[in-house]
Design an enzyme around this catalytic site. Structure first.
Site, PDB file in Angstrom:
ATOM      1  N   VAL A 122     -19.189  20.083  28.989  1.00  0.00           N
ATOM      2  CA  VAL A 122     -19.042  21.542  29.035  1.00  0.00           C
ATOM      3  C   VAL A 122     -20.384  22.154  29.423  1.00  0.00           C
ATOM      4  O   VAL A 122     -21.417  21.864  28.810  1.00  0.00           O
ATOM      5  CB  VAL A 122     -18.577  22.074  27.658  1.00  0.00           C
ATOM      6  CG1 VAL A 122     -18.535  23.597  27.658  1.00  0.00           C
ATOM      7  CG2 VAL A 122     -17.213  21.503  27.323  1.00  0.00           C
ATOM      8  N   GLU A 131     -34.787   6.731   5.633  1.00  0.00           N
ATOM      9  CA  GLU A 131     -33.843   5.616   5.764  1.00  0.00           C
ATOM     10  C   GLU A 131     -34.320   4.638   6.844  1.00  0.00           C
ATOM     11  O   GLU A 131     -34.247   3.425   6.690  1.00  0.00           O
ATOM     12  CB  GLU A 131     -32.444   6.147   6.082  1.00  0.00           C
ATOM     13  CG  GLU A 131     -31.862   6.903   4.888  1.00  0.00           C
ATOM     14  CD  GLU A 131     -30.410   7.311   5.044  1.00  0.00           C
ATOM     15  OE1 GLU A 131     -29.977   7.493   6.198  1.00  0.00           O
ATOM     16  OE2 GLU A 131     -29.719   7.458   4.025  1.00  0.00           O
ATOM     17  N   ASP A 147     -23.232  21.888  13.321  1.00  0.00           N
ATOM     18  CA  ASP A 147     -24.676  22.012  13.570  1.00  0.00           C
ATOM     19  C   ASP A 147     -25.009  23.176  14.499  1.00  0.00           C
ATOM     20  O   ASP A 147     -26.107  23.722  14.468  1.00  0.00           O
ATOM     21  CB  ASP A 147     -25.207  20.718  14.218  1.00  0.00           C
ATOM     22  CG  ASP A 147     -25.319  19.576  13.230  1.00  0.00           C
ATOM     23  OD1 ASP A 147     -24.934  19.760  12.058  1.00  0.00           O
ATOM     24  OD2 ASP A 147     -25.791  18.492  13.633  1.00  0.00           O
ATOM     25  N   ALA A 168     -23.039  16.780   7.707  1.00  0.00           N
ATOM     26  CA  ALA A 168     -21.647  16.477   8.028  1.00  0.00           C
ATOM     27  C   ALA A 168     -20.662  17.282   7.172  1.00  0.00           C
ATOM     28  O   ALA A 168     -19.646  17.768   7.682  1.00  0.00           O
ATOM     29  CB  ALA A 168     -21.405  14.980   7.853  1.00  0.00           C
ATOM     30  N   GLN A 169     -20.952  17.422   5.864  1.00  0.00           N
ATOM     31  CA  GLN A 169     -20.003  18.130   4.999  1.00  0.00           C
ATOM     32  C   GLN A 169     -19.807  19.580   5.435  1.00  0.00           C
ATOM     33  O   GLN A 169     -18.701  20.109   5.384  1.00  0.00           O
ATOM     34  CB  GLN A 169     -20.478  18.083   3.542  1.00  0.00           C
ATOM     35  CG  GLN A 169     -20.008  16.849   2.800  1.00  0.00           C
ATOM     36  CD  GLN A 169     -18.506  16.652   2.892  1.00  0.00           C
ATOM     37  OE1 GLN A 169     -17.725  17.596   2.816  1.00  0.00           O
ATOM     38  NE2 GLN A 169     -18.083  15.424   3.069  1.00  0.00           N
TER      39      GLN A 169
END
Ligand SMILES: Cc1cc2nc3c(=O)[nH]c(=O)nc-3n(C[C@H](O)[C@H](O)[C@H](O)COP(=O)(O)OP(=O)(O)OC[C@H]3O[C@@H](n4cnc5c(N)ncnc54)[C@H](O)[C@@H]3O)c2cc1C
Length: 388
Positions: A48, A139, A269, A286-287
């Site tokens: 897009v 992480e 986001d 994500a939630q």
């Protein structure tokens, strides 16, 4: 559904792809397979470029797609704060291609170091700098250290892998800024125990070929620099030529649509909406994206049925980050945990949210294999010289 990729990516496990713990395919799932059971949903592989709000058309690399309602959810990308050097000389971790590129880079660095006779060049090849001490940086640092200590040390007999350094640089006074203080401290201690060099209150001024320059002028010779310090909304947000919020996100009303074009919803986001803890913007997690997706869908149905739209209400399920084997931190449902229990919860939650039975099985098998053998199966350098 229009997407430039034909798969849905589960980004929380991306760092495991970058550190040779998982195959890229095991954290991605074809969009067509996800939508297979919805005969009234169609998918198009399309990039897009922009939206013509007036004429209600999505402009793509193919034909324009007309709409009655539109949901924009193009996610986010790395933010280098306008510093082209950062974009050129650092490695990002935002999609599968970047994760595989980083995996190649780590493995190539060890290969190059093993045949390098110049001690300074060898040291730079074995120095890995991670910029950003949020969940991604933490992480990644933990997984890096385990890859080096448990796996690469055994692979490279002629190389003094004790020389390998993982340096985690964070500009603020704490790692994991959004976590409670005691968990920040636990994460710090755990990473330190794993041999990671942590530099807090340290900002990176520039990165050039093999050199990281800190704000104070100090230089670190490092062949691999990973940028985990900034994100911004997808470039599609800029294309819309509207006023944008922080991190280039598109401001939306509490019902998640645009004030001037109420048939257009922006979520995840890409959306800017305040209302999270003391009027902050909802975080790029994500939630938030999942719950916004559900609310936008409900509001479109409500609009069709001429019912009032409902404002977005976020149910914060908490947050967690894994540091390494049997080590994680978790702040969820009012429970603050670290260590083994947090780690098992982390494994469980990530398996549950991963899409596809096959993926869950493969990831579980890989985790079990890695855990019991201290090995990583996917240490492959793909592509040819010049592509790394
Ligand atoms: C390394 C990493 C680790 C993370 N870990 C966590 C975590 O542990 N917990 C957590 O809650 N969140 C985590 N996140 C954040 C989380 O993944 C995002 O908040 C979430 O994916 C946002 O969902 P989204 O739908 O807005 O965007 P995305 O999931 O990014 O989806 C955007 C989609 O839009 C497509 N797209 C983009 N631009 C275009 C275009 N121009 N044309 C067509 N298609 C386009 C992309 O291909 C993609 O499929 C992590 C993110 C990363 C990168």
């Amino acid at each position: 559904v229009l997407d430039r990729s034909n798969y849905h990516g589960f980004w929380p496990l991306l760092y495991q792809v970058a550190t040779a713990g998982l195959e890229p395919e095991s954290i991605a799932y074809p969009i067509r397979a996800i939508l297979r059971h919805y005969p009234n949903v169609d998918f198009q592989l399309a990039e897009v470029h922009n939206i013509n709000f007036k004429h209600k058309k999505v402009l793509t690399d193919g034909e324009a797609v007309p709409y009655d309602y539109l949901v924009l959810a193009a996610g986010s990308t790395n933010s280098f704060f306008g510093n082209d050097n950062l974009a050129t000389y650092t490695y990002g971790l935002k999609d599968l291609d970047e994760a595989v590129k980083l995996r190649n880079r780590i493995l190539v660095s060890f290969e190059m170091a093993s045949r390098e006779s110049d001690p300074a060049k060898k040291a730079a090849l074995l120095t890995f700098v991670i910029v950003g001490g949020g969940p991604t940086g933490v992480e990644l640092a933990g997984a890096f250290s385990e890859l080096i200590v448990h796996v690469l040390r055994k692979d490279y007999h002629n190389l003094d892998t004790m020389q390998a350094r993982v340096i985690l640089i964070e500009a603020s006074p704490n790692l994991l800024a959004t976590f409670p203080e005691n968990l920040q401290h636990t994460a710090y201690k755990q990473l330190e125990k794993m041999g990671i060099e942590i530099q807090l209150k340290t900002a990176v001024a520039n990165v050039s070929n093999n050199v990281v320059t800190l704000k104070g002028g100090e230089e670190i010779a490092a062949a691999t620099v990973i940028w985990a310090a900034g994100v911004q909304a997808s470039p599609l947000a800029t294309q819309l030529q509207r006023p944008l919020g922080r991190q280039g996100r598109v401001p939306v009303t509490p019902t998640l649509n645009l004030e001037d074009y109420p048939e257009v919803f922006v979520i995840g986001d890409m959306a800017y909406l305040e209302g999270y803890k003391n009027k902050q913007a909802y975080p790029m997690v994500a939630q938030v994206a999942i719950q916004m997706g559900k609310q936008a869908a409900a509001n479109i149905v409500a609009n069709i049925e001429q019912q009032p739209l409902q404002p977005f209400k976020y149910k914060d399920k908490g947050t967690m980050a894994t540091i390494g084997r049997k080590a994680a931190v978790m702040d969820a449902y009012g429970i603050k945990l670290s260590g083994l229990l947090a780690w098992v919860s982390w494994l469980f939650v990530h398996l549950v949210y991963l899409i596809g039975f096959r993926n869950r099985l493969i990831v579980l098998a890989n985790w079990a294999y890695n855990y019991f053998t201290y090995d990583r199966g996917t240490r492959l350098i793909s592509g040819r010289k010049g592509e790394w």
